[in-house]
Design a protein around this motif. Structure first.
Motif, PDB file in Angstrom:
ATOM      1  N   VAL A 162      -7.436   1.905   7.844  1.00  0.00           N
ATOM      2  CA  VAL A 162      -7.095   3.266   8.243  1.00  0.00           C
ATOM      3  C   VAL A 162      -5.576   3.451   8.235  1.00  0.00           C
ATOM      4  CG1 VAL A 162      -7.174   4.927  10.153  1.00  0.00           C
ATOM      5  CG2 VAL A 162      -9.206   3.577   9.581  1.00  0.00           C
ATOM      6  N   VAL A 163      -4.866   2.421   8.688  1.00  0.00           N
ATOM      7  CA  VAL A 163      -3.404   2.493   8.702  1.00  0.00           C
ATOM      8  C   VAL A 163      -2.863   2.576   7.285  1.00  0.00           C
ATOM      9  CG1 VAL A 163      -1.281   1.326   9.404  1.00  0.00           C
ATOM     10  CG2 VAL A 163      -3.310   1.207  10.868  1.00  0.00           C
ATOM     11  N   PHE A 164      -3.366   1.732   6.391  1.00  0.00           N
ATOM     12  CA  PHE A 164      -2.873   1.730   5.015  1.00  0.00           C
ATOM     13  C   PHE A 164      -3.155   3.061   4.327  1.00  0.00           C
ATOM     14  CE2 PHE A 164      -3.809  -2.932   5.613  1.00  0.00           C
ATOM     15  CZ  PHE A 164      -2.485  -3.277   5.788  1.00  0.00           C
ATOM     16  N   ALA A 165      -4.342   3.608   4.536  1.00  0.00           N
ATOM     17  CA  ALA A 165      -4.673   4.901   3.945  1.00  0.00           C
ATOM     18  C   ALA A 165      -3.790   6.005   4.516  1.00  0.00           C
ATOM     19  CB  ALA A 165      -6.145   5.230   4.168  1.00  0.00           C
ATOM     20  N   ASN A 166      -3.528   5.952   5.831  1.00  0.00           N
ATOM     21  CA  ASN A 166      -2.698   6.974   6.454  1.00  0.00           C
ATOM     22  C   ASN A 166      -1.257   6.918   5.972  1.00  0.00           C
ATOM     23  OD1 ASN A 166      -3.748   8.627   9.227  1.00  0.00           O
ATOM     24  ND2 ASN A 166      -5.125   7.075   8.396  1.00  0.00           N
ATOM     25  N   LEU A 167      -0.772   5.756   5.627  1.00  0.00           N
ATOM     26  CA  LEU A 167       0.595   5.650   5.135  1.00  0.00           C
ATOM     27  C   LEU A 167       0.802   6.411   3.830  1.00  0.00           C
ATOM     28  CD1 LEU A 167       1.379   1.921   5.974  1.00  0.00           C
ATOM     29  CD2 LEU A 167       2.565   3.918   6.895  1.00  0.00           C
ATOM     30  N   THR A 168      -0.264   6.638   3.068  1.00  0.00           N
ATOM     31  CA  THR A 168      -0.162   7.418   1.834  1.00  0.00           C
ATOM     32  C   THR A 168      -0.136   8.914   2.107  1.00  0.00           C
ATOM     33  OG1 THR A 168      -2.551   7.666   1.482  1.00  0.00           O
ATOM     34  CG2 THR A 168      -1.517   5.643   0.670  1.00  0.00           C
ATOM     35  N   MET A 169      -0.570   9.353   3.273  1.00  0.00           N
ATOM     36  CA  MET A 169      -0.759  10.746   3.646  1.00  0.00           C
ATOM     37  C   MET A 169      -1.911  11.383   2.863  1.00  0.00           C
ATOM     38  SD  MET A 169       2.114  13.759   4.213  1.00  0.00           S
ATOM     39  CE  MET A 169       3.402  12.623   4.681  1.00  0.00           C
ATOM     40  N   LEU A 170      -2.722  10.590   2.224  1.00  0.00           N
ATOM     41  CA  LEU A 170      -3.850  11.087   1.433  1.00  0.00           C
ATOM     42  C   LEU A 170      -5.177  10.720   2.072  1.00  0.00           C
ATOM     43  CD1 LEU A 170      -2.534  10.111  -2.124  1.00  0.00           C
ATOM     44  CD2 LEU A 170      -2.385  12.351  -1.011  1.00  0.00           C
ATOM     45  N   GLN A 171      -5.185  10.516   3.386  1.00  0.00           N
ATOM     46  CA  GLN A 171      -6.407  10.062   4.039  1.00  0.00           C
ATOM     47  C   GLN A 171      -7.547  11.072   3.952  1.00  0.00           C
ATOM     48  OE1 GLN A 171      -3.404  10.286   5.471  1.00  0.00           O
ATOM     49  NE2 GLN A 171      -3.455  11.256   7.482  1.00  0.00           N
ATOM     50  N   LYS A 172      -7.227  12.366   3.907  1.00  0.00           N
ATOM     51  CA  LYS A 172      -8.308  13.358   3.843  1.00  0.00           C
ATOM     52  C   LYS A 172      -9.095  13.246   2.537  1.00  0.00           C
ATOM     53  CE  LYS A 172      -9.403  18.277   4.141  1.00  0.00           C
ATOM     54  NZ  LYS A 172     -10.507  18.075   5.104  1.00  0.00           N
ATOM     55  N   PRO A 173      -8.457  13.314   1.363  1.00  0.00           N
ATOM     56  CA  PRO A 173      -9.255  13.140   0.142  1.00  0.00           C
ATOM     57  C   PRO A 173      -9.847  11.751   0.003  1.00  0.00           C
ATOM     58  CG  PRO A 173      -6.922  13.248  -0.390  1.00  0.00           C
ATOM     59  CD  PRO A 173      -7.057  13.639   1.049  1.00  0.00           C
ATOM     60  N   LEU A 174      -9.249  10.747   0.671  1.00  0.00           N
ATOM     61  CA  LEU A 174      -9.804   9.395   0.632  1.00  0.00           C
ATOM     62  C   LEU A 174     -11.004   9.248   1.557  1.00  0.00           C
ATOM     63  CD1 LEU A 174      -6.529   7.243   0.605  1.00  0.00           C
ATOM     64  CD2 LEU A 174      -8.157   7.532  -1.280  1.00  0.00           C
ATOM     65  N   GLY A 175     -11.247  10.251   2.396  1.00  0.00           N
ATOM     66  CA  GLY A 175     -12.374  10.188   3.323  1.00  0.00           C
ATOM     67  C   GLY A 175     -12.143   9.252   4.486  1.00  0.00           C
ATOM     68  N   TYR A 183      -2.314  14.439  12.539  1.00  0.00           N
ATOM     69  CA  TYR A 183      -1.968  14.316  11.127  1.00  0.00           C
ATOM     70  C   TYR A 183      -2.740  15.290  10.244  1.00  0.00           C
ATOM     71  CZ  TYR A 183       0.200   9.795  12.401  1.00  0.00           C
ATOM     72  OH  TYR A 183       0.959   8.805  12.958  1.00  0.00           O
ATOM     73  N   TRP A 184      -3.763  15.948  10.786  1.00  0.00           N
ATOM     74  CA  TRP A 184      -4.580  16.822   9.953  1.00  0.00           C
ATOM     75  C   TRP A 184      -3.761  17.932   9.306  1.00  0.00           C
ATOM     76  CZ3 TRP A 184      -5.339  22.068  10.202  1.00  0.00           C
ATOM     77  CH2 TRP A 184      -4.947  22.721  11.364  1.00  0.00           C
ATOM     78  N   THR A 185      -2.659  18.343   9.924  1.00  0.00           N
ATOM     79  CA  THR A 185      -1.858  19.443   9.381  1.00  0.00           C
ATOM     80  C   THR A 185      -1.079  19.046   8.139  1.00  0.00           C
ATOM     81  OG1 THR A 185      -0.008  18.866  10.823  1.00  0.00           O
ATOM     82  CG2 THR A 185      -1.590  20.473  11.661  1.00  0.00           C
ATOM     83  N   LEU A 186      -0.915  17.757   7.903  1.00  0.00           N
ATOM     84  CA  LEU A 186      -0.084  17.318   6.791  1.00  0.00           C
ATOM     85  C   LEU A 186      -0.753  17.541   5.440  1.00  0.00           C
ATOM     86  CD1 LEU A 186       1.271  14.048   8.413  1.00  0.00           C
ATOM     87  CD2 LEU A 186       2.390  16.271   8.251  1.00  0.00           C
ATOM     88  N   TRP A 187      -2.080  17.504   5.405  1.00  0.00           N
ATOM     89  CA  TRP A 187      -2.767  17.748   4.134  1.00  0.00           C
ATOM     90  C   TRP A 187      -2.565  19.183   3.660  1.00  0.00           C
ATOM     91  CZ3 TRP A 187      -4.174  15.676  -0.098  1.00  0.00           C
ATOM     92  CH2 TRP A 187      -5.060  16.320  -0.962  1.00  0.00           C
ATOM     93  N   PRO A 188      -2.750  20.209   4.504  1.00  0.00           N
ATOM     94  CA  PRO A 188      -2.430  21.566   4.041  1.00  0.00           C
ATOM     95  C   PRO A 188      -0.988  21.713   3.567  1.00  0.00           C
ATOM     96  CG  PRO A 188      -3.714  21.674   6.057  1.00  0.00           C
ATOM     97  CD  PRO A 188      -3.380  20.227   5.843  1.00  0.00           C
ATOM     98  N   GLU A 189      -0.054  21.043   4.245  1.00  0.00           N
ATOM     99  CA  GLU A 189       1.336  21.101   3.805  1.00  0.00           C
ATOM    100  C   GLU A 189       1.498  20.486   2.418  1.00  0.00           C
ATOM    101  OE1 GLU A 189       4.265  22.171   5.118  1.00  0.00           O
ATOM    102  OE2 GLU A 189       3.521  22.941   7.024  1.00  0.00           O
ATOM    103  N   LEU A 190       0.904  19.331   2.205  1.00  0.00           N
ATOM    104  CA  LEU A 190       1.001  18.679   0.898  1.00  0.00           C
ATOM    105  C   LEU A 190       0.423  19.552  -0.205  1.00  0.00           C
ATOM    106  CD1 LEU A 190       0.140  14.881   1.368  1.00  0.00           C
ATOM    107  CD2 LEU A 190       2.298  15.875   0.617  1.00  0.00           C
ATOM    108  N   CYS A 191      -0.717  20.154   0.075  1.00  0.00           N
ATOM    109  CA  CYS A 191      -1.346  21.027  -0.928  1.00  0.00           C
ATOM    110  C   CYS A 191      -0.463  22.233  -1.225  1.00  0.00           C
ATOM    111  CB  CYS A 191      -2.714  21.478  -0.445  1.00  0.00           C
ATOM    112  SG  CYS A 191      -3.936  20.147  -0.391  1.00  0.00           S
ATOM    113  N   PHE A 192       0.172  22.768  -0.201  1.00  0.00           N
ATOM    114  CA  PHE A 192       1.098  23.877  -0.399  1.00  0.00           C
ATOM    115  C   PHE A 192       2.248  23.447  -1.308  1.00  0.00           C
ATOM    116  CE2 PHE A 192       4.668  26.414   1.827  1.00  0.00           C
ATOM    117  CZ  PHE A 192       4.686  27.343   0.808  1.00  0.00           C
TER     118      PHE A 192
END
Length: 403
Positions: A162-175, A183-192
């Motif tokens: 979980v830590v390694f996946a979170n370090l990429t900031m791509l944990q949402k698409p990685l499931g 951290y949930w807010t960071l995915w919308p920011e990245l997509c923006f």
């Protein structure tokens, strides 16, 4: 892994340079003239940023107090060891609205990201966003992981992957679960950033940015209805209206307000309220929180009105330097407060007066955020920026190493 309520703003935008206003050759989307006359609003953005930074810091504090005081009753009891009626019987309901601070942050982000990207090359935009977002985020992940694995916390001990996946900031698409619920807010920011980078690549003009707002609005409505998973993942339906409205407000600020821009803002406001009040698929868990809907409408409307006031130049005299300093602490405060703060409450909530514990913890977290930004995040971001500025982003091979 026990998670707190999923809410929290992210302050990821700074007031970086802007270029010369660019117009459009299309009459229906032609840019209105920038204000140049005496007493009119100027393209100089510095005087407005203090107000934006102040709003950003207030939004962050609202979310911080929400996590300490206003979370769902079951979460409060799990963290504090007592029901909220025994802790904050009168204030719990008010601080519960702090979860809406993230919506104000998305509005601000749309405004400032558009401003910071104007006149920049795609390379410069990429470097500015990466160095603004990732250094502090990595610090936050490392600190949160250290607290979770080394201290008795209410968050359990998640699998190290979980830590390694979170370090990429791509944990949402990685499931993968967020290591920290904020951290949930960071995915919308990245997509923006990803989608707006296309407009930056083409070159920002009034016409292109306005068209982008229209396309994103349509996509946010149609993608989920048409069951297009990839597009649904990218458009972030619940948060899109805030980003879009923020962009339109910046166009008002840079040029002038027009019926087209007010139309974009109005549509975004209506969609924001629709998604917020939606019983299915909205961001609010109505089983855990059932406020009077009128207050939700009022709070979101006030957020839009505040950004409108900045866009129209009504806050141009607010230039207090301390507001800008507060703005720099927002992202560190947001990333560090949840795991550290909830761990403090979990360990000492039954030994210290709740009000004293909340006030002292928040004050300590604000100080920590300042120190981390000043002595860790900023130096790290500067080194990273210098390294990326000297790097080649082409596909050509680098010079061979001399032996």
């Amino acid at each position: 892994m026990t998670q707190t309520d999923h809410v929290g703003p992210v302050g990821t935008a700074t007031a970086e340079g802007s270029g010369t206003p660019a117009g459009s050759d299309v009459p229906s989307l032609a840019a209105p003239p920038a204000a140049r006359t005496s007493g009119a609003r100027s393209p100089d953005h510095g005087s407005r940023l203090a107000a934006l930074d102040g709003l950003r810091f207030l939004a962050a504090l609202a979310v911080v107090f929400f996590h300490f005081v206003g979370q769902a009753p079951v979460t409060v009891e799990n963290i504090w060891g007592r029901p909220y009626q025994a802790l904050f019987p009168d204030s719990h309901g008010y601080f519960a609205y702090g979860r809406l601070g993230v919506d104000l942050f998305f509005l601000i982000s749309g405004f400032v990201i558009c401003m910071s990207a104007w006149g920049r090359s795609p390379r410069d935009f990429f470097i500015s966003r990466v160095t603004r977002l990732y250094p502090m985020y990595w610090i936050g992940v490392v600190v949160s992981a250290a607290v979770i694995y080394l201290v008795d916390t209410p968050f359990g001990h998640p699998n190290p992957r979980v830590v390694f996946a979170n370090l990429t900031m791509l944990q949402k698409p990685l499931g993968v679960d967020d290591l920290d619920s904020v951290y949930w807010t960071l995915w919308p920011e990245l997509c923006f950033y990803l989608t707006f980078a296309v407009v930056v690549w083409k070159g920002l003009t009034y016409q292109r940015v306005a068209i982008f707002c229209g396309i994103w609005t349509v996509a946010a409505v149609l993608a989920p209805a048409a069951h297009i998973p990839l597009l649904t993942l990218l458009v972030n339906q619940n948060s899109a209206p805030y980003f879009i409205a923020g962009i339109a407000f910046y166009l008002m600020h840079r040029f002038r307000s027009t019926p087209l821009l007010w139309g974009i803002v109005l549509m975004s406001w209506l969609l924001a309220l629709h998604f917020l009040l939606s019983p299915n698929g909205g961001r609010v868990n109505w089983d855990a929180w059932s406020p009077w809907r009128g207050w939700l409408v009022l709070v979101i409307t006030v957020f839009f009105a505040l950004i409108a006031a900045i866009a129209l130049g009504w806050t141009s005299r607010i230039r207090w330097r301390w507001l800008s300093v507060a703005g720099t602490m927002t992202f560190p405060l947001y990333l560090l407060h949840d795991v550290i703060g909830m761990t403090i409450v979990y360990r000492y909530g039954d030994r210290v007066d709740p009000r004293v514990l909340v006030v002292s913890s928040v004050a300590g977290l604000v100080l920590l955020a300042y120190l981390v930004h000043r002595f860790v995040e900023r130096p790290m971001a500067l080194r990273m920026r210098r390294w990326l500025n000297s790097a080649s982003f082409g596909l050509e091979a680098p010079e061979p190493r001399r032996r």
